[in-house]
Scaffold this motif. Structure first.
Motif, PDB file in Angstrom:
ATOM      1  N   GLN A  81      10.977   5.234  75.794  1.00  0.00           N
ATOM      2  CA  GLN A  81      10.318   6.565  75.458  1.00  0.00           C
ATOM      3  C   GLN A  81       8.875   6.040  75.191  1.00  0.00           C
ATOM      4  OE1 GLN A  81      11.855   6.167  71.282  1.00  0.00           O
ATOM      5  NE2 GLN A  81       9.683   6.925  70.971  1.00  0.00           N
ATOM      6  N   ARG A  98      14.868   5.586  63.198  1.00  0.00           N
ATOM      7  CA  ARG A  98      14.413   7.178  63.018  1.00  0.00           C
ATOM      8  C   ARG A  98      13.603   7.493  64.210  1.00  0.00           C
ATOM      9  NH1 ARG A  98      11.565   8.683  57.962  1.00  0.00           N
ATOM     10  NH2 ARG A  98      10.460   6.734  58.580  1.00  0.00           N
ATOM     11  N   SER A  99      13.608   8.817  64.382  1.00  0.00           N
ATOM     12  CA  SER A  99      12.975   9.144  65.654  1.00  0.00           C
ATOM     13  C   SER A  99      11.412   9.091  65.537  1.00  0.00           C
ATOM     14  CB  SER A  99      13.157  10.731  66.041  1.00  0.00           C
ATOM     15  OG  SER A  99      12.777  11.467  64.940  1.00  0.00           O
ATOM     16  N   HIS A 102       9.433  11.848  67.548  1.00  0.00           N
ATOM     17  CA  HIS A 102       9.591  12.195  69.083  1.00  0.00           C
ATOM     18  C   HIS A 102      10.869  12.966  69.057  1.00  0.00           C
ATOM     19  CE1 HIS A 102      10.536  11.575  73.115  1.00  0.00           C
ATOM     20  NE2 HIS A 102       9.503  10.749  73.129  1.00  0.00           N
ATOM     21  N   VAL A 105      13.869  12.178  71.136  1.00  0.00           N
ATOM     22  CA  VAL A 105      14.785  10.940  70.417  1.00  0.00           C
ATOM     23  C   VAL A 105      15.511  11.635  69.529  1.00  0.00           C
ATOM     24  CG1 VAL A 105      14.951   8.852  69.054  1.00  0.00           C
ATOM     25  CG2 VAL A 105      13.376   9.056  70.983  1.00  0.00           C
ATOM     26  N   GLN A 106      14.759  12.674  68.783  1.00  0.00           N
ATOM     27  CA  GLN A 106      15.599  13.294  67.708  1.00  0.00           C
ATOM     28  C   GLN A 106      16.738  13.967  68.170  1.00  0.00           C
ATOM     29  OE1 GLN A 106      15.006  12.936  64.289  1.00  0.00           O
ATOM     30  NE2 GLN A 106      17.076  13.968  64.290  1.00  0.00           N
ATOM     31  N   LYS A 115      21.882   6.985  64.902  1.00  0.00           N
ATOM     32  CA  LYS A 115      20.566   6.461  65.443  1.00  0.00           C
ATOM     33  C   LYS A 115      20.849   4.942  65.909  1.00  0.00           C
ATOM     34  CE  LYS A 115      19.202   5.686  60.830  1.00  0.00           C
ATOM     35  NZ  LYS A 115      18.669   5.310  59.857  1.00  0.00           N
ATOM     36  N   ARG A 119      16.241   1.376  71.846  1.00  0.00           N
ATOM     37  CA  ARG A 119      15.132   1.891  72.027  1.00  0.00           C
ATOM     38  C   ARG A 119      13.893   1.196  72.482  1.00  0.00           C
ATOM     39  NH1 ARG A 119      14.101   5.422  67.070  1.00  0.00           N
ATOM     40  NH2 ARG A 119      12.012   5.735  67.934  1.00  0.00           N
TER      41      ARG A 119
END
Length: 162
Positions: A81, A98-99, A102, A105-106, A115, A119
Motif C-alpha cells: 500500500q 490498524r489501517s 487507508h 486496508v480498512q 488485521k 503490510r
C-alpha cells in the motif's frame, strides 16, 4: 506443501513494475458475477499478485474472493500500500496493525475480520502534501523523479520478503 503468499496491491506503480513478468488471469466473484481483480501468477515463484479492480474502499471484496479461491488464510497475505505518513522513497513492513485511515486496508480488515496480515507500506509523502488535501494528493500521478525513487525500492522490498 508450498507456502504461497498473496500480494494484494493497493498501489499502481508496484503493479506496473512487476506485470511484465506475469501472466494475467482473472478471479471472478460469482456472487456479483463480475471481474473484481487482476491476478498475476509469476513463473517459477511461490506467490500470486492481485490488483483489485474495485474502488479502493471495496478492496476487501477482491481480497476475500481471492483468498477463498486459492484456499489461503490471511496470514498468507501481504498487502502493498501507499502511506502518506512515510517519506517518499522509504518503506515499512508491519503486521497486525490498524489501517491508519487507508480505506483499502480498512476494507480488507473489515472483510477478513482480522488485521493479522503483513503490510508493506510504501511512503509517498512529499512537500506537495502540505498544499492539497490528502484525498486529492493520493490520486495524483508521480513525476519522473518520484517514480524513480519508488521503483528503486522495489528490488529491495522483493529481496526482503522472499
Amino acid at each position: 506443501y508450498i507456502f504461497i503468499f498473496v500480494f494484494i496491491i493497493l498501489f499502481t506503480t508496484f503493479f506496473v513494475y512487476v506485470k511484465r513478468e506475469i501472466i494475467i488471469l482473472f478471479v471472478v466473484d460469482m456472487m456479483f458475477d463480475r471481474y473484481i481483480c487482476y491476478v498475476g501468477v509469476c513463473k517459477g515463484e511461490d506467490f500470486i499478485l492481485i490488483k483489485p479492480l474495485t474502488f479502493m474502499n471495496e478492496s476487501g471484496a477482491a481480497v476475500t474472493a481471492a483468498l477463498a479461491y486459492y484456499k489461503l488464510s490471511p496470514q498468507e497475505l501481504i498487502v502493498i500500500q501507499d502511506d502518506l505518513d512515510i517519506e517518499l522513497g522509504k518503506y515499512k513492513i508491519s503486521v497486525d496493525s490498524r489501517s491508519a485511515g487507508h480505506n483499502g486496508v480498512q476494507s480488507i480488515i473489515d472483510r477478513l475480520k482480522t488485521k493479522n496480515f503483513k503490510r508493506i507500506r510504501i511512503g509517498i509523502k512529499t512537500p506537495a502534501l502540505e498544499k492539497i488535501p490528502a484525498e486529492k494528493f493520493v490520486l495524483q500521478k508521480f513525476n519522473d523523479e518520484e517514480e524513480k525513487k519508488i521503483l528503486g525500492l522495489m528490488a529491495e522490498i522483493i529481496k526482503q520478503i522472499k
